[in-house]
Write a protein that holds these residues in place. Structure first.
Motif: not given
Length: 759
Positions: A675-676, A684-686, A724-725, A735-736
């Motif tokens: 998910v990006v 907001c989704t992340v 990525i997490t 996450i980056e």
């Protein structure tokens, strides 16, 4: 024993609960209606009567009372600690008939947990283990169940005529069992909904009739034809030919609709107007023969968005179900959510992945829709995209739908694959020449010829960029994401407004780029685009120049369909080149084999490498190259078998539904979505996911449009952990933010030890 119940209502006294007998009768009736379309009413009625026999046990009834006080759902036995209430009916079915009862046992035992494998006594979860499990609840339930209910007649013989070939007969039995399973689980869902959520049940609307939809599509085609006729005075000769050919396609589809049901081919070059014309045929054919709905299956979600939009404009939103994974949740409606559960809509637009993986599924939610496929017209748009490695099970499923479930199937494409039955291709379909809808295919191809195909041999990326910069509007299509991103980087140095399109971009991002491409082309602004195959099939764009890296002949033809699509030029240019292997990277085997077959066929058809004759030669050679795999490399068909027993009148039926479902994968199972944080909703989704918020259905649908598939080896790389997490719910999240580029999508750079990863 006191009054047995099927369901409770949280906070309500027992006199408001649902009596078990009433639930069984309602499910039996609904299941019988569901299975009537394929002649299995009595089978489904019995399955409905026996599916919850286990609820007659005192243990289940006591558990029901305890759980009602705790406001739990005691009827879902898939939750650990719940009481098994489906094995009793399965065991009773087998006790009544060793053959018929075993098919019913698969259906009844799986109505919550899913269709099982045959298995053995010692493997938990298999049908054999379920039937032989030692559980006092099972015997208790059968002791308490009313004798008239247990004495219901067991049907003899399935409606389909079984083949004398044991392998094919086993597949037929499995297919019938899965359709029966669909009829039962959908009935169980609907009956339970009527009791538990009556307001939601009342909001289910009746399926519209097809005849008014047929009138609507006829009117739309006539309107478009009239508009094209009015423009002819100012059109060039090529554009006039395009308009005339589209009218011919529509007329041929109208004329062929009365023909007897079965298999059809609709061979129309790209830009020939087959989206509406094929719907004209499908609706006319359905009305003429009393079929129930039209299902359009396409290979890519980008085509669904486009085609479904056309259909919604013609028929209205309440007639067209658009069912795929990348749907924008902002476009959701209660009607769409409800009808996507079981496809109870007059027109369904979905992906070939959704259609075929459902036909081999084992989960109740995935199978629920299947009984509504019976007595439908199925239009397989871009039929050439069906994976060769799964041809055997796919063609077997299509034959069953046509032979025994009242369907008509239309193979609709500009590049008709060689799927007809012949001595060297025994798994083929009965596609005789008289089943082609278009009366004059060669004439149609000649009339819609709008491009010249040139082969230039080897070309470096620098040479390709020079050709792109030499034209105001040009498209280049390559075979890998790696090649697309590298070529785009070179092009952007000479044109900072250049655009890129690939699967490294999430669907929401690709939609934005396509909208910008169309805007520039319509406005006459410069538009240079580097793309992978994601743009090929069904994406409505029109470039004067298209360059295509060498690939299968079907892919080259699809690329040509993005060139001079509307015939506004005397002839568009399609340039086929051999890319540098060092910049192209490693090709997937499917692309490599198709490219090799095209390389052998094109010299023999140099005058017109996209002609129907060239396509036929290409597909025959391509399929021949795959013959060693038996057209079923995952061995799906080996999951269904009939064997001998000591009693020759009772065959051993071994159907491994779960294994078949796991093996039948049209999408690469060696990739996972990430998910990006793209666009306005992405960050907001992340953030919601990183907070540990569970992915609700609404949130999950939004995730599809923000996901990029990446290889498993890439996720497992130690460098990926910096960008990525994995959330507590098992989702991978970027996450980056710098790793997602606005131009090319997901790109990993200078991570960890400094290694560069590009997907």
């Amino acid at each position: 024993m006191h009054q047995p119940f099927a369901h409770t209502l949280p906070g309500e006294p027992p006199d408001r609960w649902e009596p078990l007998e009433a639930h069984l009768e309602q499910v039996s009736s609904l299941a019988g209606q569901n299975a009537a379309s394929f002649g299995a009413t009595e089978w489904a009625r019995v399955a409905g009567l026996w599916h919850d026999l286990g609820k007659y046990s005192a243990g289940f009834q006591e558990y029901l009372r305890r759980s009602s006080q705790a406001k739990e759902d005691a009827t879902d036995e898939t939750v650990p600690g719940r009481v098994d209430h489906s094995t009793a009916g399965a065991r009773h079915a087998v006790s009544r008939d060793a053959v018929t009862g075993r098919l019913l046992a698969y259906v009844i035992a799986g109505h919550h947990a899913g269709l099982a494998d045959h298995g053995d006594l010692n493997t938990p979860g298999t049908l054999e283990a379920r039937l032989n499990k030692r559980d006092p609840v099972i015997a208790d339930a059968l002791n308490y169940a009313p004798a008239p209910l247990l004495a219901a007649n067991v049907p003899s013989g399935i409606p389909a005529r079984l083949s004398t070939d044991h392998s094919q007969a086993a597949f037929q039995l499995a297919f019938f069992t899965r359709m029966l399973f669909s009829a039962l689980v959908d009935a169980d869902y609907l009956a339970t909904e009527r009791f538990m959520s009556p307001e939601r049940a009342r909001q289910r609307s009746a399926t519209p009739e097809l005849a008014p939809l047929l009138d609507a599509v006829c009117a739309e085609i006539e309107s478009r034809s009239d508009q094209a006729r009015e423009r002819r005075e100012s059109d060039c000769g090529s554009a006039k030919r395009v308009a005339d050919c589209r009218r011919t396609v529509a007329e041929d589809c109208k004329r062929s609709a009365d023909r007897s049901p079965g298999f059809f081919t609709l061979t129309v070059p790209t830009g020939g107007g087959k989206t509406l014309a094929s719907m004209r045929f499908a609706l006319g054919h359905a009305v003429r023969h009393g079929l129930r709905r039209v299902i359009v299956a396409v290979p890519f979600t980008s085509i669904i968005d486009q085609n479904a939009g056309v259909y919604r404009d013609v028929f209205g939103a309440s007639a067209v179900l658009e069912h795929h994974s990348n749907l924008d949740p902002d476009r959701e409606s209660l009607w769409r959510r409800q009808t996507s559960e079981n496809w109870d809509a007059p027109i369904v637009v979905t992906t070939t992945v959704q259609l075929f993986e459902s036909l081999f599924a084992a989960r109740p939610s995935a199978c629920r829709k299947l009984h509504h496929i019976a007595r439908s017209v199925i239009v397989l748009d871009e039929a050439q995209a069906v994976p060769v490695t799964l041809l055997r099970p796919i063609l077997a499923a299509l034959r069953e739908l046509v032979d025994h479930y009242g369907c008509s199937v239309v193979l609709c494409t500009a590049t008709q694959p060689a799927l007809a039955h012949r001595a060297e291709f025994p798994i083929g379909l009965p596609l005789t020449p008289d089943r082609e809808i278009i009366r004059d295919v060669p004439g149609l191809f000649a009339g819609l010829s709008r491009t010249r195909v040139e082969q230039v041999g080897k070309a470096s990326d620098a040479e390709i960029v020079d050709r792109l910069l030499g034209s105001d509007s040009a498209l280049v299509i390559v075979n890998t994401r790696r090649h697309a991103s590298g070529l785009f980087a070179l092009l952007r140095a000479g044109d900072d407004s250049a655009l890129h399109l690939s699967a490294s971009m999430c669907p929401a991002h690709r939609a934005v780029v396509l909208a910008e491409v169309r805007r520039r082309l319509v406005c006459g602004e410069p538009c240079r685009l580097v793309s992978t195959q994601v743009i090929e099939a069904g994406v409505d764009v029109d470039f004067p120049l298209v360059l295509r890296a060498m690939a299968g002949l079907d892919s080259i033809a699809q690329s040509a369909g993005r060139c001079n699509r509307e015939g506004t030029l005397a002839a568009g240019r399609v340039i086929v080149f051999q890319p540098d292997p060092t910049t192209e990277g490693r090709l997937p085997e499917s692309i490599r084999l198709a490219r090799d077959a095209a390389g052998r066929v094109m010299p023999e058809h140099s005058d017109d490498p996209l002609s129907p004759e060239a396509m036929l030669s290409f597909f025959r050679m391509h399929y021949w190259n795959q013959k060693g795999h038996g057209f079923d490399s995952p061995k799906v068909m080996q999951c269904f078998a009939l064997g001998a027993t000591r009693d020759p009148s009772v065959p051993r039926i071994a159907l491994d539904f779960r294994a078949a479902s796991e093996r039948f994968r049209m999408v690469d199972d060696h990739q996972r979505p990430v998910v990006v944080p793209y666009g306005t909703h992405g960050p907001c989704t992340v953030e919601r996911l990183l907070r540990g918020e569970p992915p609700t259905p609404e949130l999950w649908r939004g995730l599809q449009a923000l996901s990029v598939n990446v290889p498993l080896w890439w996720l497992d790389s130690p460098n990926s952990e910096h960008v990525i997490t994995r959330t507590e719910h098992g989702l991978h999240v970027l996450i980056e933010p710098r790793a997602y580029d606005e131009g090319v999508g997901l790109v990993m750079q200078e991570c960890g030890e400094g290694r560069v990863w590009v997907c």
